[in-house]
Motif scaffolding. Sequence first.
Motif, mmCIF file in Angstrom:
data_model
loop_
_atom_site.group_PDB
_atom_site.id
_atom_site.type_symbol
_atom_site.label_atom_id
_atom_site.label_comp_id
_atom_site.label_asym_id
_atom_site.label_seq_id
_atom_site.Cartn_x
_atom_site.Cartn_y
_atom_site.Cartn_z
ATOM 1 N N MET A 45 23.943 27.665 -87.481
ATOM 2 C CA MET A 45 23.365 26.654 -86.599
ATOM 3 C C MET A 45 21.862 26.563 -86.849
ATOM 4 O O MET A 45 21.134 27.464 -86.447
ATOM 5 C CB MET A 45 23.650 26.998 -85.136
ATOM 6 N N PRO A 46 21.407 25.518 -87.517
ATOM 7 C CA PRO A 46 22.186 24.445 -88.132
ATOM 8 C C PRO A 46 22.782 24.907 -89.468
ATOM 9 O O PRO A 46 22.384 25.956 -89.993
ATOM 10 C CB PRO A 46 21.134 23.364 -88.354
ATOM 11 N N PRO A 47 23.727 24.134 -90.039
ATOM 12 C CA PRO A 47 24.251 24.482 -91.363
ATOM 13 C C PRO A 47 23.130 24.551 -92.393
ATOM 14 O O PRO A 47 22.192 23.746 -92.370
ATOM 15 C CB PRO A 47 25.220 23.328 -91.659
ATOM 16 N N LEU A 48 23.236 25.532 -93.293
ATOM 17 C CA LEU A 48 22.157 25.827 -94.232
ATOM 18 C C LEU A 48 22.239 25.002 -95.514
ATOM 19 O O LEU A 48 23.301 24.905 -96.138
ATOM 20 C CB LEU A 48 22.190 27.302 -94.620
ATOM 21 N N THR A 49 21.116 24.448 -95.909
ATOM 22 C CA THR A 49 20.969 23.909 -97.257
ATOM 23 C C THR A 49 20.930 25.078 -98.231
ATOM 24 O O THR A 49 20.263 26.086 -97.974
ATOM 25 C CB THR A 49 19.674 23.087 -97.373
ATOM 26 N N ALA A 59 19.036 34.897 -95.610
ATOM 27 C CA ALA A 59 18.816 33.666 -94.843
ATOM 28 C C ALA A 59 19.432 33.769 -93.451
ATOM 29 O O ALA A 59 18.883 33.234 -92.487
ATOM 30 C CB ALA A 59 19.392 32.472 -95.596
ATOM 31 N N LEU A 60 20.555 34.469 -93.322
ATOM 32 C CA LEU A 60 21.144 34.684 -91.994
ATOM 33 C C LEU A 60 20.190 35.508 -91.136
ATOM 34 O O LEU A 60 20.013 35.236 -89.944
ATOM 35 C CB LEU A 60 22.492 35.382 -92.118
ATOM 36 N N HIS A 116 8.072 32.284 -98.771
ATOM 37 C CA HIS A 116 9.119 32.786 -99.673
ATOM 38 C C HIS A 116 9.613 34.145 -99.184
ATOM 39 O O HIS A 116 8.860 35.121 -99.197
ATOM 40 C CB HIS A 116 8.559 32.913 -101.095
ATOM 41 N N VAL A 117 10.877 34.190 -98.720
ATOM 42 C CA VAL A 117 11.529 35.471 -98.445
ATOM 43 C C VAL A 117 12.170 35.890 -99.757
ATOM 44 O O VAL A 117 13.231 35.393 -100.133
ATOM 45 C CB VAL A 117 12.574 35.350 -97.319
ATOM 46 N N CYS A 118 11.491 36.795 -100.467
ATOM 47 C CA CYS A 118 11.910 37.164 -101.816
ATOM 48 C C CYS A 118 13.195 37.991 -101.784
ATOM 49 O O CYS A 118 13.550 38.590 -100.777
ATOM 50 C CB CYS A 118 10.823 38.000 -102.503
ATOM 51 N N GLY A 119 13.859 38.034 -102.934
ATOM 52 C CA GLY A 119 14.909 39.017 -103.128
ATOM 53 C C GLY A 119 14.268 40.362 -103.373
ATOM 54 O O GLY A 119 13.038 40.499 -103.395
ATOM 55 N N LEU A 179 16.061 27.079 -96.531
ATOM 56 C CA LEU A 179 17.185 26.979 -97.460
ATOM 57 C C LEU A 179 17.266 28.265 -98.260
ATOM 58 O O LEU A 179 16.326 29.061 -98.277
ATOM 59 C CB LEU A 179 17.047 25.788 -98.401
ATOM 60 N N SER A 180 18.415 28.486 -98.912
ATOM 61 C CA SER A 180 18.592 29.742 -99.648
ATOM 62 C C SER A 180 19.369 29.512 -100.931
ATOM 63 O O SER A 180 20.075 28.505 -101.087
ATOM 64 C CB SER A 180 19.330 30.777 -98.797
ATOM 65 N N ILE A 181 19.256 30.459 -101.832
ATOM 66 C CA ILE A 181 20.115 30.526 -103.008
ATOM 67 C C ILE A 181 21.435 31.163 -102.582
ATOM 68 O O ILE A 181 21.460 32.063 -101.740
ATOM 69 C CB ILE A 181 19.450 31.353 -104.125
ATOM 70 N N ASP A 182 22.537 30.692 -103.186
ATOM 71 C CA ASP A 182 23.920 31.151 -102.977
ATOM 72 C C ASP A 182 24.646 30.239 -101.991
ATOM 73 O O ASP A 182 24.294 30.182 -100.805
ATOM 74 C CB ASP A 182 24.034 32.597 -102.482
#
Length: 337
Positions: A278-282, A245-246, A175-178, A266-269
């Motif tokens: 690359m690849p496109p994000l869920t 996420a980037l 988990h990469v937290c906010g 995957l990420s929120i937003d």
Amino acid sequence: MARIAGVDLSTASRLLRHHTAGYRPETVERVLRAAAELGYRPNSQARALRLQRQQALAMLVPDLDNFGFTGVLRGVQETCLERGFTLLVSEVRSGPDLPPTDLSILEGRIDGALVAFATVDDPRFEEWLRQLEVPTVFVQRGSPQADASVVLDEERNAALMVEHLASLGHRRIGHVCGSLRTDTGLRRQRGFDDAMAARRLSVRAQWCVDGGFTFDGGHAATLSIMNRAARGRPTALAVDGLVSALGALSALRELGLSVPADVSILSIDEHVVAQQTMPPLTTVKVPQRELGNRAAQMLIDIIEGGVGDQVVIDASPRIVVRESTAPPTGARSRWRD
């Protein structure tokens, strides 16, 4: 125009400002048709002078790079246009190592402020609110100081990431937290932890790192989580924001790890940018525009004599599935927690 429509001036004024409750549809249609035929446009400056207002709101955000505010700003702008208000946007960075932001520049220019930069640990925050001296609504950031706020169900947003990864067969989820200095980050962390516990999945401290909702933070957090022996790594990462996420994708490339063959992410937003990686994000698509609409409506209602409330948007988030998530492969899927 009121004479042509067959109504008094106060009725015409209210209907042209879209205050249609209690009026018959044919009356509304008659006023709007007369206004269109005459090419009538409300004079916002005259209205502001009459009401002794600026007819302007400020939106105070912590980071203009954060994609999480894009849809919110669009929703705020839509409501401002509908209600005859101008929108000013200002970045307010908070933190013990940052110089204090001078909000006095807004004095006399706005009637209210949408506050999206609240943190849970900055002693200067109350001072900032005093500087504003206008009605405020907290948006996408809860706070004990908030009499009026509109936020998302962040626990649900984070849980949806876990549900998606678990449904693919992942059991080792990082988990990469906010930012854990914010109510939003803390609630997303709680949602992640609760969702993991509900599936009897282990939450490991070394796999949960604060990414601060920034590119650099997401990059550093991902290196911290993944820079270890293969058997000590998670097979998937849930990231609390698209900008982070980037940064996470950049870190994974540096480590020579392939997405999703080595690790799903995957990420929120949701944002068009997520389609271009690359690849496109869920992603988890959350109701940002509705959040902005509701917050701006509440603030303008307060300015016009109404009262605030503490609202949690109950619209359901949804997963936008792209190529960055897949079932764990090879021996990784057989490793025990």
